[in-house]
Scaffold this motif. Sequence first.
Motif, PDB file in Angstrom:
ATOM      1  N   TYR A 538      10.923  -5.435  57.083  1.00  0.00           N
ATOM      2  CA  TYR A 538      10.584  -6.794  56.639  1.00  0.00           C
ATOM      3  C   TYR A 538       9.962  -6.733  55.248  1.00  0.00           C
ATOM      4  O   TYR A 538       9.107  -5.893  54.956  1.00  0.00           O
ATOM      5  N   SER A 539      10.388  -7.649  54.383  1.00  0.00           N
ATOM      6  CA  SER A 539       9.929  -7.668  52.998  1.00  0.00           C
ATOM      7  C   SER A 539       8.498  -8.175  52.865  1.00  0.00           C
ATOM      8  O   SER A 539       7.866  -8.008  51.822  1.00  0.00           O
ATOM      9  N   SER A 549      15.484 -11.615  54.825  1.00  0.00           N
ATOM     10  CA  SER A 549      14.066 -11.279  54.673  1.00  0.00           C
ATOM     11  C   SER A 549      13.798  -9.795  54.909  1.00  0.00           C
ATOM     12  O   SER A 549      12.647  -9.355  54.890  1.00  0.00           O
ATOM     13  N   ALA A 551      15.172  -5.565  54.236  1.00  0.00           N
ATOM     14  CA  ALA A 551      15.938  -4.638  53.404  1.00  0.00           C
ATOM     15  C   ALA A 551      16.058  -3.320  54.147  1.00  0.00           C
ATOM     16  O   ALA A 551      15.163  -2.935  54.923  1.00  0.00           O
TER      17      ALA A 551
END
Length: 555
Positions: A538-539, A549, A551
């Motif tokens: 999660y970013s 949201s 990566a």
Amino acid sequence: MRRMRPVHLKRYSRTLVMILGAMPGLSASVAYAAAREAPLALRCVEFAGAVLPPELIALPTAGVQIESAAMVAATAPGNQQGGEYCRITGRIKGLKASTPDIRFDLNLPRRWNGRALQIGGGGYNGVVVSGTGVMPFSPDRAPLAQGYATFGDDSGHVGNSALAIFGLVDEAVTNFGHAHLKKTHDTALALIARAYGRPPERMYFAGGSTGGREGYTVMQRYPDDYDGVIANSPALNFSGVRLMGVKLGQAEYATPGGFIPPPLLEYVVQRTLAVCDRLDGAADGIVSDVAACREHEPEIIASLRCAGRAPSHETCLTDAQLATLLVMRDGLSLPYRLAWGVTGYRGYNVFQGTHLTGLLGLAHQPERLPVPSFFANGYLFAQGDGYIRYFVTRDAAFDSLRFDPLYPGKYRGQLVALSQTIGAMNPDLGRYIAHGGKLITLQGLADEVISPNQTIAYYEALIDRFGVDQVDAFMRLYMVPGFQHGSGVFIPSVDLLGALDNWVTRGVSPETLTATDIAAATNGRSRPLCRYPLFPRYSGKGNVNLASSFACAEP
């Protein structure tokens, strides 16, 4: 369009002539032309009742009997593909009368895209794969609806269980292990060529679990027959996982206090989530950073151990109960070698978010039934018990709790032979790679039936053999956090067939994909499908239910 290899052209021409029942002097071009001139409906009816010769198939058989062939209207009840197609059913006969037939279905769409898809089975098969429906964990449009000619079979017996007499019949075991795939492929290929006047431009295979093993099997044994394979959650090391099940059952039922009540198994997951859920940046009920969670395993186990406390069915595990979980975590190490040098079976992610209370999990009752069942006594043990009795010892009365996987004595030779026949652990995919074949494998990191670590180990063996660049050129491995064996807190839906076809036909290699969650409680959220060993992190901002949201990150 890809040019057919000369050896394939020769074989297709010969089989077309045989199916047409033409004079020996009839050329292949005339055979193709005759097939092209007639409407599909007319050609479909021609197949009904036909008997195809053994020479049609590269492996020994007693020929093929076509049982039915009829057009299915686009408006027919149950037609999921939205268009008219020809449905053919038949049987491939064994060499011996005692060998069950291989029953198969073949579907030929009126609007054909020039491609064919063979679909694998599940468990011990025993049920004909119709090929008419939507592929598991894929978008709603069936391959048949997309124009694929589809086909599948029952692997040469009736009944999806290890408790079946086919395990006592050598030819049937060979069919189940690998031969049914080739026999059905060759039969379907000839019928497709006759129906459309030409062979498929592309031949694909897709399956999961046993079907995933079958996908790896066709690449290893019949590499020239396929252009692309989708092999999900593959039961590669078939004898290994069955021995693993026996060892697990012995820990639960042959060791005093080894049984773990389901509430305690659920408590293990909740303790794991308390420690590991947020390691990927999101509190979403998914352990995504499995590697980081594994570093916390000692503290998770310590928090679970009763350690002087009174044993409880809800909040702590005795040493015997923890030992059962450690059997599953540690896997199986053998002092002898199975086929292809295999010396055991890799353990499971028991303390990394794997739920063990479902139908395919561990035992739900403390007493072993005379014939173990999936729910009562655990899926792995029930399957392992049947394998030992019907395939290894070939004694239905044998007590699998007395079988020693490490020192099988007089049964060692049978175990090794079975691992050669049914297992798919040969790492030499050189021929498949050389002709441009592609492979996509997807599996859950929380799989409770097929160890995700066994699949990863095979992938790493390919890297060791061919190098990372060559493996990257033909294979994609997607390990999915939270996904179990068909269930889980995240169940991905993604168009792998479209990704495979784009890769094969257009050279567009799949990278990060987007999967939509179809789990009932969280239906509709999305996550990136990251190439192994990456995982979705999660970013820190944006909707936690959207793949955008997240990566893909290094563990």
